[in-house]
Design an enzyme around this catalytic site. Structure first.
Site, PDB file in Angstrom:
ATOM      1  N   VAL A   1      42.934  39.361  39.169  1.00 52.10           N
ATOM      2  CA  VAL A   1      44.226  39.016  39.750  1.00 52.10           C
ATOM      3  C   VAL A   1      45.255  38.986  38.628  1.00 52.10           C
ATOM      4  O   VAL A   1      44.935  38.748  37.471  1.00 52.10           O
ATOM      5  CB  VAL A   1      44.193  37.659  40.486  1.00 52.10           C
ATOM      6  CG1 VAL A   1      43.220  37.718  41.670  1.00 52.10           C
ATOM      7  CG2 VAL A   1      43.806  36.517  39.552  1.00 52.10           C
ATOM      8  N   CYS A   2      46.508  39.264  38.997  1.00 52.65           N
ATOM      9  CA  CYS A   2      47.617  39.337  38.050  1.00 52.65           C
ATOM     10  C   CYS A   2      47.316  40.410  37.009  1.00 52.65           C
ATOM     11  O   CYS A   2      46.935  41.523  37.355  1.00 52.65           O
ATOM     12  CB  CYS A   2      47.882  37.962  37.426  1.00 52.65           C
ATOM     13  SG  CYS A   2      49.494  37.839  36.598  1.00 52.65           S
ATOM     14  N   THR A   3      47.430  40.090  35.719  1.00 52.75           N
ATOM     15  CA  THR A   3      47.217  41.092  34.673  1.00 52.75           C
ATOM     16  C   THR A   3      45.756  41.245  34.289  1.00 52.75           C
ATOM     17  O   THR A   3      45.435  41.993  33.359  1.00 52.75           O
ATOM     18  CB  THR A   3      48.021  40.730  33.414  1.00 52.75           C
ATOM     19  OG1 THR A   3      47.590  39.450  32.933  1.00 52.75           O
ATOM     20  CG2 THR A   3      49.512  40.689  33.707  1.00 52.75           C
TER      21      THR A   3
ATOM     22  N   ALA B   1      44.164  42.380  42.575  1.00 51.04           N
ATOM     23  CA  ALA B   1      45.351  41.863  43.256  1.00 51.04           C
ATOM     24  C   ALA B   1      46.466  41.745  42.223  1.00 51.04           C
ATOM     25  O   ALA B   1      46.226  41.406  41.068  1.00 51.04           O
ATOM     26  CB  ALA B   1      45.068  40.501  43.894  1.00 51.04           C
TER      27      ALA B   1
END
Length: 330
Positions: free
Chosen positions: A112-114, A163
């Site tokens: 998720v994210c980076t 995500a």
């Protein structure tokens, strides 16, 4: 067919991970257990430091363990890398080796994210579809051309899950809950979270252009869409106007009225924004960044960059501003 055995999630919290996408990933699992009256999911938290992980807002999260003596996840398990700021620093050899070991054990691996940056560094997204926070998209695409990168809120490609950040973790988890235990349970969890619009992997990360700029003018939106799609090879205002079925003067008036700047100025600011992301997130040379942002002359690029940001591209690189992997906070 749902299994009686709880599905286990392992969240890898790297240093400076972002709180929101992590919380948005773990809470749907808790609420699914609560709504169903059964333990459908279990989870644990691990990290390189073993005892705690510090997120980008300064809060500390206690961990269940480190990576050294951690047992590989099983074939039905899911491992999620929770990324945040300065993510490339967290792609250390122990972290990459640990992730490869989980993947070899058959676990689904995601981020998720980076966190997708770390998966890509480990080679776990080669030839796969993936997504990452929009702010890191350009840098990621340059660094990992072997990954099929999308701008959707989440991507589920076999046993790879990504995500983009923020609340997109909710949508990914609702997707997994629905897949394993039905749409009704996913809807109940969404209602508990006041998440009234469940997004799919077809939904894009950013607001529509009319919403983003606060103007609902179809011709203006169409021109801006073309600009954003042609940053490396800019289109002249005259051509943009002609393609939109108006004169150059009409296009000029449109931008002045709604955005208080000329089309040329707006286009320049958009290109410079992309250049800044590439400078901060990649190790591309200054001339490569210039060309990727539509500047054929490094000196002209430097002049425009300084006028916009108060510093030259060379100086920002020289002061250590470059952080491959970017600084997304969502």
């Amino acid at each position: 067919m749902p299994s009686d055995k709880p599905r286990r999630f392992t969240f890898l919290l790297v240093d400076r991970f972002t709180m929101l996408p992590f919380a948005a990933a773990i809470e749907p699992l808790r609420l699914a257990n609560r709504a169903s009256g059964a333990t459908l999911f279990e989870w644990r938290l691990v990290g390189p430091l073993g005892q705690h992980a510090t997120c980008s807002n300064g809060a500390r999260i206690l961990l269940d363990g480190g990576l050294d003596n951690d047992q590989p996840a099983g074939r039905d398990d899911v491992v999620i890398v929770c990324g945040g700021t300065e993510i490339a620093r967290e792609a250390s050899k122990p972290v990459l080796n640990w992730l490869r070991r989980q993947a070899r054990g058959g676990a689904s691996v995601g981020a998720v994210c980076t966190g997708a940056w770390v998966l890509a560094e480990a080679g776990l997204l080669d030839g796969r579809k993936a997504t990452i926070h929009w702010e890191n998209h350009d840098g990621f695409a340059e660094a990992f051309p072997e990954v099929d990168l999308f701008r959707s809120v989440f991507v589920h490609d076999g046993n790879r899950l990504t995500a983009a950040g923020g609340t997109s973790s909710i949508d990914l988890m609702l997707h997994l809950i629905a897949e394993a235990h039905g749409d009704q349970l996913a809807a109940e969890v969404a209602d508990q979270m006041l998440h009234t619009a469940i997004r799919t992997d077809q939904d894009r990360q950013r607001l529509s252009i009319p919403t983003r700029i606060g103007v609902r003018h179809p011709r203006l939106s169409a021109v801006i869409t073309r600009m954003e799609a042609n940053l490396e090879d800019p289109i002249s205002p005259a051509q943009l106007a002609a393609d939109a079925g108006m004169s150059t003067r009409q296009l000029e008036r449109l931008f002045r009225r709604y955005l208080n700047r000329s089309p040329k100025r707006y286009y320049m600011e958009t290109r410079l924004s992309r250049a800044r992301n590439l400078l901060m997130q990649t190790e591309m040379s200054i001339i490569e960044v210039a060309l990727a942002s539509g500047f054929s002359s490094p000196s002209h690029f430097s002049k425009c960059y300084r006028a916009q940001y108060g510093s030259t591209p060379y100086r920002e690189r020289g002061t250590g501003a470059v952080q491959k992997g970017g600084t997304a906070e969502a």
